[in-house]
Motif scaffolding. Structure first.
Motif, mmCIF file in Angstrom:
data_model
loop_
_atom_site.group_PDB
_atom_site.id
_atom_site.type_symbol
_atom_site.label_atom_id
_atom_site.label_comp_id
_atom_site.label_asym_id
_atom_site.label_seq_id
_atom_site.Cartn_x
_atom_site.Cartn_y
_atom_site.Cartn_z
ATOM 1 N N PHE A 92 0.867 -1.376 0.038
ATOM 2 C CA PHE A 92 0.014 -0.185 0.014
ATOM 3 C C PHE A 92 0.990 1.156 -0.121
ATOM 4 O O PHE A 92 2.001 1.324 0.327
ATOM 5 N N TRP A 93 0.228 2.369 -0.694
ATOM 6 C CA TRP A 93 1.118 3.625 -0.611
ATOM 7 C C TRP A 93 0.855 4.398 0.671
ATOM 8 O O TRP A 93 -0.368 4.687 1.038
ATOM 9 N N ALA A 94 1.936 4.663 1.293
ATOM 10 C CA ALA A 94 1.909 5.261 2.687
ATOM 11 C C ALA A 94 2.527 6.650 2.814
ATOM 12 O O ALA A 94 3.443 7.056 2.046
ATOM 13 N N ASN A 95 1.896 7.351 3.592
ATOM 14 C CA ASN A 95 2.551 8.562 4.120
ATOM 15 C C ASN A 95 3.122 8.409 5.519
ATOM 16 O O ASN A 95 2.219 7.909 6.437
ATOM 17 N N VAL A 96 4.585 8.645 5.696
ATOM 18 C CA VAL A 96 5.123 8.319 7.064
ATOM 19 C C VAL A 96 5.476 9.435 7.728
ATOM 20 O O VAL A 96 6.315 9.952 6.829
ATOM 21 N N ILE A 97 5.639 9.621 9.008
ATOM 22 C CA ILE A 97 6.214 10.482 9.683
ATOM 23 C C ILE A 97 6.879 9.770 11.130
ATOM 24 O O ILE A 97 6.254 9.047 11.711
ATOM 25 N N ILE A 98 8.218 9.804 11.106
ATOM 26 C CA ILE A 98 8.905 9.518 12.136
ATOM 27 C C ILE A 98 9.537 10.442 13.024
ATOM 28 O O ILE A 98 10.202 11.469 12.425
ATOM 29 N N THR A 99 9.354 10.469 14.366
ATOM 30 C CA THR A 99 9.692 11.568 15.180
ATOM 31 C C THR A 99 10.534 10.775 16.262
ATOM 32 O O THR A 99 10.248 10.020 16.862
ATOM 33 N N ALA A 100 11.755 11.715 16.258
ATOM 34 C CA ALA A 100 12.678 11.357 17.348
ATOM 35 C C ALA A 100 11.941 11.624 18.784
ATOM 36 O O ALA A 100 11.763 12.753 19.072
ATOM 37 N N LEU A 101 12.227 10.674 19.734
ATOM 38 C CA LEU A 101 11.515 11.094 21.170
ATOM 39 C C LEU A 101 12.561 11.067 21.879
ATOM 40 O O LEU A 101 13.515 10.117 22.310
ATOM 41 N N ARG A 102 13.080 12.168 22.904
ATOM 42 C CA ARG A 102 14.007 12.584 23.873
ATOM 43 C C ARG A 102 13.392 12.818 25.090
ATOM 44 O O ARG A 102 12.334 13.571 25.214
ATOM 45 N N ASP A 103 14.231 12.377 26.057
ATOM 46 C CA ASP A 103 13.725 12.839 27.582
ATOM 47 C C ASP A 103 14.257 14.414 27.799
ATOM 48 O O ASP A 103 14.872 15.168 26.836
ATOM 49 N N ASP A 104 13.970 14.667 28.904
ATOM 50 C CA ASP A 104 14.363 15.990 29.591
ATOM 51 C C ASP A 104 15.941 16.441 29.192
ATOM 52 O O ASP A 104 16.311 17.691 29.136
ATOM 53 N N GLN A 105 16.754 15.384 29.473
ATOM 54 C CA GLN A 105 18.073 15.320 29.178
ATOM 55 C C GLN A 105 18.641 15.234 27.855
ATOM 56 O O GLN A 105 19.877 15.281 27.485
ATOM 57 N N GLY A 106 17.559 15.315 26.949
ATOM 58 C CA GLY A 106 18.012 15.008 25.312
ATOM 59 C C GLY A 106 18.323 13.776 25.056
ATOM 60 O O GLY A 106 18.854 13.463 23.960
ATOM 61 N N ARG A 107 18.214 12.615 25.659
ATOM 62 C CA ARG A 107 18.518 11.261 25.546
ATOM 63 C C ARG A 107 17.731 10.764 24.660
ATOM 64 O O ARG A 107 16.338 10.927 24.885
ATOM 65 N N LEU A 108 17.893 10.201 23.772
ATOM 66 C CA LEU A 108 16.867 9.344 22.647
ATOM 67 C C LEU A 108 16.450 8.244 23.429
ATOM 68 O O LEU A 108 17.021 7.121 23.879
ATOM 69 N N ARG A 109 14.998 8.205 23.563
ATOM 70 C CA ARG A 109 14.173 7.524 24.239
ATOM 71 C C ARG A 109 13.562 6.368 22.951
ATOM 72 O O ARG A 109 12.877 5.220 23.472
ATOM 73 N N GLY A 110 13.571 6.779 21.901
ATOM 74 C CA GLY A 110 12.807 5.942 20.964
ATOM 75 C C GLY A 110 12.310 6.946 19.746
ATOM 76 O O GLY A 110 12.644 8.031 19.450
ATOM 77 N N PHE A 111 11.188 6.165 19.158
ATOM 78 C CA PHE A 111 10.565 6.859 17.956
ATOM 79 C C PHE A 111 9.059 6.908 17.934
ATOM 80 O O PHE A 111 8.547 5.820 18.292
ATOM 81 N N GLY A 112 8.208 7.778 17.418
ATOM 82 C CA GLY A 112 7.018 7.845 17.229
ATOM 83 C C GLY A 112 6.748 7.942 15.734
ATOM 84 O O GLY A 112 7.529 8.349 15.054
#
Length: 346
Positions: A92-112
């Motif tokens: 299927f043809w998709a529109n995808v948005i990936i957002t980097a999720l960081r905590d208060d200290q700027g550490r990468l916690r994952g992606f939405g």
């Protein structure tokens, strides 16, 4: 099990968007109802797997999933459109948005990750694109046929009638009295017919629109035809760019028909033509100060009027619209819009 927040309930129950989270390495850690509906996997089947399972094999081999995460980390987010894979292997043809999720200290916690299924929209766009290409071919074919007819009339019929007129003039010099007057009247009739034919060839293929563009072509037409009938005119435009050729021709032909109606029926003294870029198209108004319509506010003031039908059909075939309105004694307005997105030439 802790009670879900209102936000978690909202995300979990959205069905039109696939909304889920990834850990920093790209493994799926949550899965909402929309993701199950769009992609076919249940949460129990997909949670824990790497999100590359959602991509076509060729994209996985080319490293696309990893690159998308790298861009999201570097820039904060990534947006992409392309093919994605359902559980059953269909695409299927998709529109995808990936957002980097960081905590208060700027550490990468994952992606939405938010995904929309745009398969139907893409199919519609492709159908419209094909319609646009067919329109370009149709307009080109119509103009070529008009040009051929104009050339035939100019090079054959007009030249033959001019020759007849010259012979009639010569004959008139050799006659006297009523015979000379009769031949002179006949020559005048031939001259008038030649004038009408020359006007016809100009209407069929006005010079300038192919080489100089829409505004210049309309200006020349207004100078040579409208002004010749004693009308004053004003042409204004606010075009962001020259429209595609098929759009320019469509606009010119609708304006030409509107101006012909003004000349023949409106009993007007002045006419204005205004063009403006709007909504990926061109919005046009042709206004006159003539006698208007007998029935005020009537959108189709003369049912069966071929000129009005032609204007409306031209606009609608091009994917636009056309409206005609006027009040008794207050002139009339032809207003239309046509898209100006190039979809390929002939």
């Amino acid at each position: 099990m802790p009670e879900q927040s209102d936000l978690e309930l909202l995300v979990q129950n959205v069905v039109d968007y696939a909304i889920f989270m990834l850990d920093p390495r790209g493994h799926i850690v949550s899965w909402n109802a929309g993701a199950e509906r769009i992609k076919g996997w249940t949460a129990g089947e997909i949670v824990g797997r790497h999100f590359s399972a959602l991509y076509p094999p060729a994209d996985v081999a080319a490293g696309k999933p990893a690159r998308e995460l790298e861009v999201a980390v570097a820039e904060g987010r990534l947006e992409d459109e392309g093919w994605r894979v359902r559980k059953d292997g269909t695409r299927f043809w998709a529109n995808v948005i990936i957002t980097a999720l960081r905590d208060d200290q700027g550490r990468l916690r994952g992606f939405g990750k938010v995904t929309r299924d745009l398969t139907e929209r893409r199919a519609v766009e492709r159908a419209l694109d094909e319609r646009g290409r067919l329109l370009a071919h149709l307009v080109h074919a119509q103009e070529m046929e008009r040009r051929r007819i104009a050339w035939d009339v100019h090079d054959d019929t007009i030249q033959s009638m001019v020759a007849v007129g010259m012979r009639l003039q010569l004959l008139a010099t050799r006659l006297t009295g009523e015979h000379q007057a009769a031949v002179t009247r006949l020559n005048d009739t031939v001259d008038a017919a030649v004038g009408r034919l020359r006007n016809l060839t100009f209407r069929l293929h006005p010079p300038g629109i192919d080489s100089t563009g829409l505004v210049e072509g309309l200006t020349r037409y207004l100078d040579q035809v409208v002004s010749g009938d004693g009308l004053t005119y004003e042409l204004t435009h606010d075009l962001a760019a020259e429209p595609p050729p098929e759009t320019s021709i469509t606009i010119f032909r609708i304006c030409q028909e509107a101006l012909t109606n003004v000349r023949k029926h409106a009993r007007a003294r002045a006419v204005t033509v205004r063009l403006a870029s709007a909504e990926q198209g061109v919005h046009v108004w042709v206004n006159d100060d003539g006698h208007g319509f007998e029935h005020a506010g009537e959108n189709d003031p003369e049912p069966g009027h071929f000129g009005l039908i032609e204007m409306r059909e031209r606009a609608e075939i091009a994917g636009g619209w056309c409206a005609v309105r006027g009040n008794p004694g207050e002139g009339a307005t032809v207003e239309f819009w046509v898209p100006a997105v190039s979809r390929g030439g002939p």
